[in-house]
Write an enzyme that holds these catalytic residues in place. Sequence first.
Site, mmCIF file in Angstrom:
data_model
loop_
_atom_site.group_PDB
_atom_site.id
_atom_site.type_symbol
_atom_site.label_atom_id
_atom_site.label_comp_id
_atom_site.label_asym_id
_atom_site.label_seq_id
_atom_site.Cartn_x
_atom_site.Cartn_y
_atom_site.Cartn_z
ATOM 1 N N ARG A 4 1.168 -1.261 0.311
ATOM 2 C CA ARG A 4 -0.186 0.116 0.300
ATOM 3 C C ARG A 4 1.276 1.190 0.027
ATOM 4 O O ARG A 4 1.969 1.184 0.290
ATOM 5 C CB ARG A 4 -1.182 -0.328 1.064
ATOM 6 C CG ARG A 4 -0.256 -0.294 2.721
ATOM 7 C CD ARG A 4 -1.463 -0.251 3.500
ATOM 8 N NE ARG A 4 -0.468 -0.773 4.927
ATOM 9 C CZ ARG A 4 -0.114 0.677 5.683
ATOM 10 N NH1 ARG A 4 -0.794 1.757 5.786
ATOM 11 N NH2 ARG A 4 0.701 0.401 7.024
ATOM 12 N N GLY B 254 6.235 -8.945 8.798
ATOM 13 C CA GLY B 254 5.816 -9.917 9.128
ATOM 14 C C GLY B 254 4.484 -9.641 9.893
ATOM 15 O O GLY B 254 3.906 -8.486 9.785
ATOM 16 N N TYR C 42 5.207 -19.457 16.915
ATOM 17 C CA TYR C 42 5.853 -18.179 16.660
ATOM 18 C C TYR C 42 7.240 -18.450 16.218
ATOM 19 O O TYR C 42 8.157 -17.767 15.074
ATOM 20 C CB TYR C 42 5.670 -17.196 17.480
ATOM 21 C CG TYR C 42 5.967 -15.537 17.221
ATOM 22 C CD1 TYR C 42 5.391 -15.273 16.146
ATOM 23 C CD2 TYR C 42 7.408 -15.365 17.955
ATOM 24 C CE1 TYR C 42 6.255 -13.798 15.967
ATOM 25 C CE2 TYR C 42 7.911 -14.399 17.340
ATOM 26 C CZ TYR C 42 7.568 -13.245 16.578
ATOM 27 O OH TYR C 42 8.220 -12.226 16.532
ATOM 28 N N LYS D 107 9.668 -18.937 12.678
ATOM 29 C CA LYS D 107 10.880 -18.085 13.325
ATOM 30 C C LYS D 107 12.481 -18.558 12.766
ATOM 31 O O LYS D 107 13.273 -18.315 12.212
ATOM 32 C CB LYS D 107 11.507 -16.424 14.629
ATOM 33 C CG LYS D 107 10.057 -15.982 14.414
ATOM 34 C CD LYS D 107 9.978 -14.755 13.162
ATOM 35 C CE LYS D 107 9.345 -13.538 13.330
ATOM 36 N NZ LYS D 107 9.268 -12.867 11.829
#
Length: 222
Positions: free
Chosen positions: A37, A73, A124, A128
Amino acid sequence: MPKTAVIAGATGLVGKELLTLLLNGYAYDKVIALVRRPLHIKHEKLTEMICDFDQLETYEEVFKADDIFCCLGTTIKKAKTQAAMYKIDVDYPVAMAKLAKKKKAKHFLLISSMNANPNSKIFYSRMKGELEQKIKALNLPAFSIIHPALLVGNRDEFRLGEGAAITFYNILSKLFSPSKLSSIGIAADVVAEAMYQIAQQEKTGTVTYSSKDLYKIAAQNK
Ligand SMILES: NC(=O)c1ccc[n+]([C@@H]2O[C@H](COP(=O)([O-])OP(=O)(O)OC[C@H]3O[C@@H](n4cnc5c(N)ncnc54)[C@H](OP(=O)(O)O)[C@@H]3O)[C@@H](O)[C@H]2O)c1
Protein backbone atom coordinates in the site's frame (compact mmCIF):
# COMPACT_ATOMS: atom_id res chain seq x y z
CA MET A 1 30.37 4.91 -2.72
CA PRO A 2 26.59 5.44 -2.51
CA LYS A 3 24.61 2.24 -2.49
CA THR A 4 21.14 0.96 -3.35
CA ALA A 5 18.91 -0.36 -0.56
CA VAL A 6 15.77 -2.43 -0.89
CA ILE A 7 13.36 -2.54 2.02
CA ALA A 8 10.23 -4.65 2.56
CA GLY A 9 7.97 -3.87 5.50
CA ALA A 10 8.60 -0.11 5.35
CA THR A 11 5.10 0.62 6.70
CA GLY A 12 5.77 -1.37 9.89
CA LEU A 13 7.00 -0.26 13.31
CA VAL A 14 10.71 -0.92 12.64
CA GLY A 15 10.46 -0.57 8.86
CA LYS A 16 9.17 3.02 9.10
CA GLU A 17 12.10 4.04 11.30
CA LEU A 18 14.56 2.25 9.03
CA LEU A 19 13.13 3.85 5.89
CA THR A 20 13.67 7.31 7.42
CA LEU A 21 17.31 6.45 8.14
CA LEU A 22 17.87 5.02 4.66
CA LEU A 23 16.44 8.14 3.04
CA ASN A 24 18.13 10.69 5.28
CA GLY A 25 21.52 9.00 5.77
CA TYR A 26 24.47 9.36 3.40
CA ALA A 27 25.01 5.67 2.68
CA TYR A 28 22.37 5.23 -0.04
CA ASP A 29 21.51 7.22 -3.12
CA LYS A 30 18.61 4.93 -4.06
CA VAL A 31 16.06 3.32 -1.78
CA ILE A 32 13.47 0.94 -3.20
CA ALA A 33 10.52 0.18 -0.93
CA LEU A 34 8.48 -2.91 -1.74
CA VAL A 35 5.05 -2.26 -0.27
CA ARG A 36 1.50 -3.44 -0.71
CA ARG A 37 0.00 0.00 0.00
CA PRO A 38 1.26 3.53 -0.67
CA LEU A 39 3.73 5.07 1.77
CA HIS A 40 2.59 8.66 1.09
CA ILE A 41 6.21 9.79 1.26
CA LYS A 42 7.93 11.84 -1.42
CA HIS A 43 11.72 11.76 -1.43
CA GLU A 44 14.22 12.08 -4.26
CA LYS A 45 15.96 8.81 -3.28
CA LEU A 46 12.75 6.80 -2.89
CA THR A 47 11.25 4.45 -5.46
CA GLU A 48 8.02 2.95 -4.18
CA MET A 49 6.93 -0.32 -5.75
CA ILE A 50 3.47 -1.51 -4.87
CA CYS A 51 3.69 -5.25 -5.30
CA ASP A 52 1.98 -8.54 -4.97
CA PHE A 53 4.25 -10.43 -2.59
CA ASP A 54 2.94 -13.72 -3.99
CA GLN A 55 4.67 -12.78 -7.26
CA LEU A 56 7.98 -11.45 -5.94
CA GLU A 57 9.93 -13.02 -8.81
CA THR A 58 8.22 -10.47 -11.11
CA TYR A 59 10.34 -7.83 -9.39
CA GLU A 60 13.63 -9.73 -9.46
CA GLU A 61 15.56 -6.88 -11.13
CA VAL A 62 14.96 -4.81 -7.97
CA PHE A 63 17.18 -7.23 -6.06
CA LYS A 64 20.22 -6.17 -8.07
CA ALA A 65 21.09 -3.99 -5.09
CA ASP A 66 23.62 -3.66 -2.30
CA ASP A 67 21.66 -4.16 0.90
CA ILE A 68 18.27 -5.86 1.25
CA PHE A 69 16.35 -5.18 4.47
CA CYS A 70 13.45 -7.47 5.37
CA CYS A 71 11.18 -6.05 8.09
CA LEU A 72 8.09 -8.08 7.13
CA GLY A 73 5.86 -9.81 9.61
CA THR A 74 2.33 -10.15 10.88
CA THR A 75 0.36 -11.34 13.89
CA ILE A 76 -1.86 -14.37 14.22
CA LYS A 77 -4.77 -11.98 14.91
CA LYS A 78 -4.30 -10.32 11.52
CA ALA A 79 -3.32 -13.43 9.57
CA LYS A 80 -6.12 -15.54 11.16
CA THR A 81 -4.38 -18.88 10.53
CA GLN A 82 -0.88 -20.20 11.19
CA ALA A 83 -0.55 -21.06 7.49
CA ALA A 84 -1.34 -17.48 6.45
CA MET A 85 1.08 -16.11 9.05
CA TYR A 86 3.80 -18.52 7.88
CA LYS A 87 3.41 -17.27 4.33
CA ILE A 88 4.12 -13.67 5.37
CA ASP A 89 6.74 -14.34 8.04
CA VAL A 90 8.62 -17.14 6.24
CA ASP A 91 7.69 -17.63 2.58
CA TYR A 92 7.98 -13.95 1.57
CA PRO A 93 11.35 -13.34 3.29
CA VAL A 94 12.72 -16.61 1.89
CA ALA A 95 11.56 -15.60 -1.61
CA MET A 96 13.32 -12.25 -1.12
CA ALA A 97 16.51 -13.97 0.03
CA LYS A 98 16.47 -16.27 -3.02
CA LEU A 99 16.16 -13.27 -5.32
CA ALA A 100 18.91 -11.47 -3.40
CA LYS A 101 21.16 -14.48 -4.02
CA LYS A 102 20.17 -14.72 -7.68
CA LYS A 103 20.83 -11.03 -8.31
CA LYS A 104 24.03 -11.02 -6.21
CA ALA A 105 22.95 -8.52 -3.57
CA LYS A 106 25.79 -8.00 -1.12
CA HIS A 107 24.02 -8.19 2.22
CA PHE A 108 20.64 -9.51 3.40
CA LEU A 109 19.37 -8.20 6.75
CA LEU A 110 16.39 -9.92 8.35
CA ILE A 111 14.36 -9.08 11.44
CA SER A 112 13.63 -12.41 13.07
CA SER A 113 13.02 -12.67 16.80
CA MET A 114 14.61 -13.46 20.13
CA ASN A 115 14.02 -17.16 20.94
CA ALA A 116 13.82 -18.18 17.28
CA ASN A 117 14.28 -21.94 17.34
CA PRO A 118 13.21 -24.49 14.70
CA ASN A 119 12.67 -27.08 17.45
CA SER A 120 10.51 -24.90 19.67
CA LYS A 121 7.06 -26.10 20.74
CA ILE A 122 5.84 -22.50 20.38
CA PHE A 123 4.61 -21.82 16.86
CA TYR A 124 6.02 -18.26 16.62
CA SER A 125 9.53 -19.21 17.79
CA ARG A 126 9.54 -22.34 15.61
CA MET A 127 8.40 -20.32 12.58
CA LYS A 128 11.18 -17.77 13.07
CA GLY A 129 13.71 -20.58 13.61
CA GLU A 130 12.63 -22.27 10.37
CA LEU A 131 12.83 -18.92 8.59
CA GLU A 132 16.45 -18.51 9.66
CA GLN A 133 17.29 -22.11 8.77
CA LYS A 134 15.86 -21.73 5.27
CA ILE A 135 17.79 -18.54 4.56
CA LYS A 136 21.03 -19.85 6.11
CA ALA A 137 20.79 -22.81 3.72
CA LEU A 138 21.07 -20.39 0.79
CA ASN A 139 24.64 -19.47 1.82
CA LEU A 140 24.24 -15.81 1.09
CA PRO A 141 27.47 -13.80 0.93
CA ALA A 142 26.40 -11.83 4.02
CA PHE A 143 23.34 -12.56 6.16
CA SER A 144 22.57 -10.54 9.30
CA ILE A 145 19.87 -11.89 11.59
CA ILE A 146 18.30 -9.42 13.97
CA HIS A 147 16.94 -10.92 17.20
CA PRO A 148 14.93 -8.21 18.93
CA ALA A 149 13.10 -8.72 22.19
CA LEU A 150 9.62 -7.14 22.52
CA LEU A 151 9.47 -4.16 20.14
CA VAL A 152 8.59 -0.92 21.87
CA GLY A 153 7.19 2.03 19.93
CA ASN A 154 4.01 3.79 18.88
CA ARG A 155 1.76 1.55 16.87
CA ASP A 156 -1.35 2.70 15.04
CA GLU A 157 -3.04 -0.56 15.98
CA PHE A 158 -3.87 -2.00 19.42
CA ARG A 159 -2.21 -5.33 20.33
CA LEU A 160 -3.55 -6.63 23.63
CA GLY A 161 -0.76 -9.01 24.77
CA GLU A 162 2.00 -6.74 23.52
CA GLY A 163 0.30 -3.71 25.07
CA ALA A 164 0.39 -5.34 28.51
CA ALA A 165 4.04 -6.34 28.08
CA ILE A 166 4.95 -2.80 26.98
CA THR A 167 3.19 -1.35 30.05
CA PHE A 168 5.32 -3.66 32.21
CA TYR A 169 8.44 -2.62 30.24
CA ASN A 170 7.58 1.08 30.70
CA ILE A 171 7.29 0.60 34.47
CA LEU A 172 10.69 -1.14 34.60
CA SER A 173 12.22 1.55 32.37
CA LYS A 174 11.69 4.06 35.19
CA LEU A 175 14.09 1.98 37.30
CA PHE A 176 16.59 0.56 34.80
CA SER A 177 18.41 1.86 31.71
CA PRO A 178 17.11 0.66 28.30
CA SER A 179 20.25 -1.45 27.71
CA LYS A 180 19.68 -3.27 31.05
CA LEU A 181 16.18 -4.12 29.84
CA SER A 182 17.33 -5.37 26.45
CA SER A 183 16.37 -8.98 27.17
CA ILE A 184 12.79 -7.80 27.75
CA GLY A 185 12.25 -5.05 25.19
CA ILE A 186 13.93 -2.76 22.72
CA ALA A 187 12.78 0.44 21.04
CA ALA A 188 11.98 0.09 17.34
CA ASP A 189 14.17 3.10 16.49
CA VAL A 190 17.17 1.44 18.20
CA VAL A 191 16.65 -1.71 16.12
CA ALA A 192 16.45 0.41 12.95
CA GLU A 193 19.57 2.42 13.81
CA ALA A 194 21.54 -0.76 14.53
CA MET A 195 20.37 -2.36 11.25
CA TYR A 196 21.45 0.73 9.36
CA GLN A 197 24.89 0.61 10.99
CA ILE A 198 25.33 -3.15 10.50
CA ALA A 199 24.67 -2.65 6.80
CA GLN A 200 27.55 -0.18 6.62
CA GLN A 201 30.07 -2.75 7.90
CA GLU A 202 31.93 -5.09 5.56
CA LYS A 203 30.32 -8.46 6.29
CA THR A 204 30.63 -12.03 5.14
CA GLY A 205 28.77 -15.09 6.39
CA THR A 206 25.94 -15.20 8.90
CA VAL A 207 25.89 -13.14 12.09
CA THR A 208 23.06 -13.03 14.65
CA TYR A 209 22.53 -9.89 16.75
CA SER A 210 20.78 -9.97 20.13
CA SER A 211 18.96 -6.93 21.52
CA LYS A 212 22.02 -6.28 23.69
CA ASP A 213 24.23 -6.21 20.58
CA LEU A 214 21.74 -3.91 18.86
CA TYR A 215 21.79 -1.42 21.75
CA LYS A 216 25.60 -1.38 21.68
CA ILE A 217 25.80 -0.86 17.92
CA ALA A 218 23.14 1.87 17.94
CA ALA A 219 24.79 3.64 20.91
CA GLN A 220 28.25 3.65 19.28
CA ASN A 221 26.88 5.64 16.40
CA LYS A 222 24.80 8.23 18.25
N1 LIG B 1 6.25 -7.11 17.94
C1 LIG B 1 7.28 -7.53 18.63
O1 LIG B 1 7.39 -7.30 19.84
C2 LIG B 1 8.37 -8.32 17.93
C3 LIG B 1 9.42 -8.85 18.70
C4 LIG B 1 10.44 -9.53 18.04
C5 LIG B 1 10.43 -9.67 16.66
N2 LIG B 1 9.38 -9.16 15.94
C6 LIG B 1 9.42 -9.31 14.48
O2 LIG B 1 9.97 -8.13 13.95
C7 LIG B 1 9.50 -7.94 12.60
C8 LIG B 1 9.06 -6.50 12.44
O3 LIG B 1 8.05 -6.24 13.40
P1 LIG B 1 7.19 -4.89 13.37
O4 LIG B 1 6.42 -4.87 14.62
O5 LIG B 1 8.06 -3.75 12.97
O6 LIG B 1 6.22 -5.23 12.16
P2 LIG B 1 4.80 -4.57 11.84
O7 LIG B 1 4.70 -3.22 12.43
O8 LIG B 1 3.75 -5.57 12.15
O9 LIG B 1 4.93 -4.40 10.24
C9 LIG B 1 4.98 -5.51 9.42
C10 LIG B 1 5.25 -5.10 7.99
O10 LIG B 1 5.00 -6.25 7.17
C11 LIG B 1 4.09 -5.88 6.14
N3 LIG B 1 3.18 -6.96 5.78
C12 LIG B 1 2.36 -7.66 6.60
N4 LIG B 1 1.61 -8.51 5.88
C13 LIG B 1 1.98 -8.35 4.59
C14 LIG B 1 1.56 -8.95 3.37
N5 LIG B 1 0.60 -9.90 3.32
N6 LIG B 1 2.13 -8.53 2.21
C15 LIG B 1 3.08 -7.58 2.24
N7 LIG B 1 3.52 -6.96 3.35
C16 LIG B 1 2.96 -7.35 4.52
C17 LIG B 1 3.28 -4.75 6.72
O11 LIG B 1 2.67 -4.04 5.67
P3 LIG B 1 1.22 -3.33 5.87
O12 LIG B 1 1.52 -2.07 6.63
O13 LIG B 1 0.76 -3.12 4.50
O14 LIG B 1 0.37 -4.29 6.68
C18 LIG B 1 4.35 -3.98 7.48
O15 LIG B 1 5.08 -3.15 6.60
C19 LIG B 1 8.43 -8.97 12.40
O16 LIG B 1 8.94 -10.03 11.66
C20 LIG B 1 8.09 -9.46 13.80
O17 LIG B 1 7.64 -10.79 13.83
C21 LIG B 1 8.37 -8.48 16.55
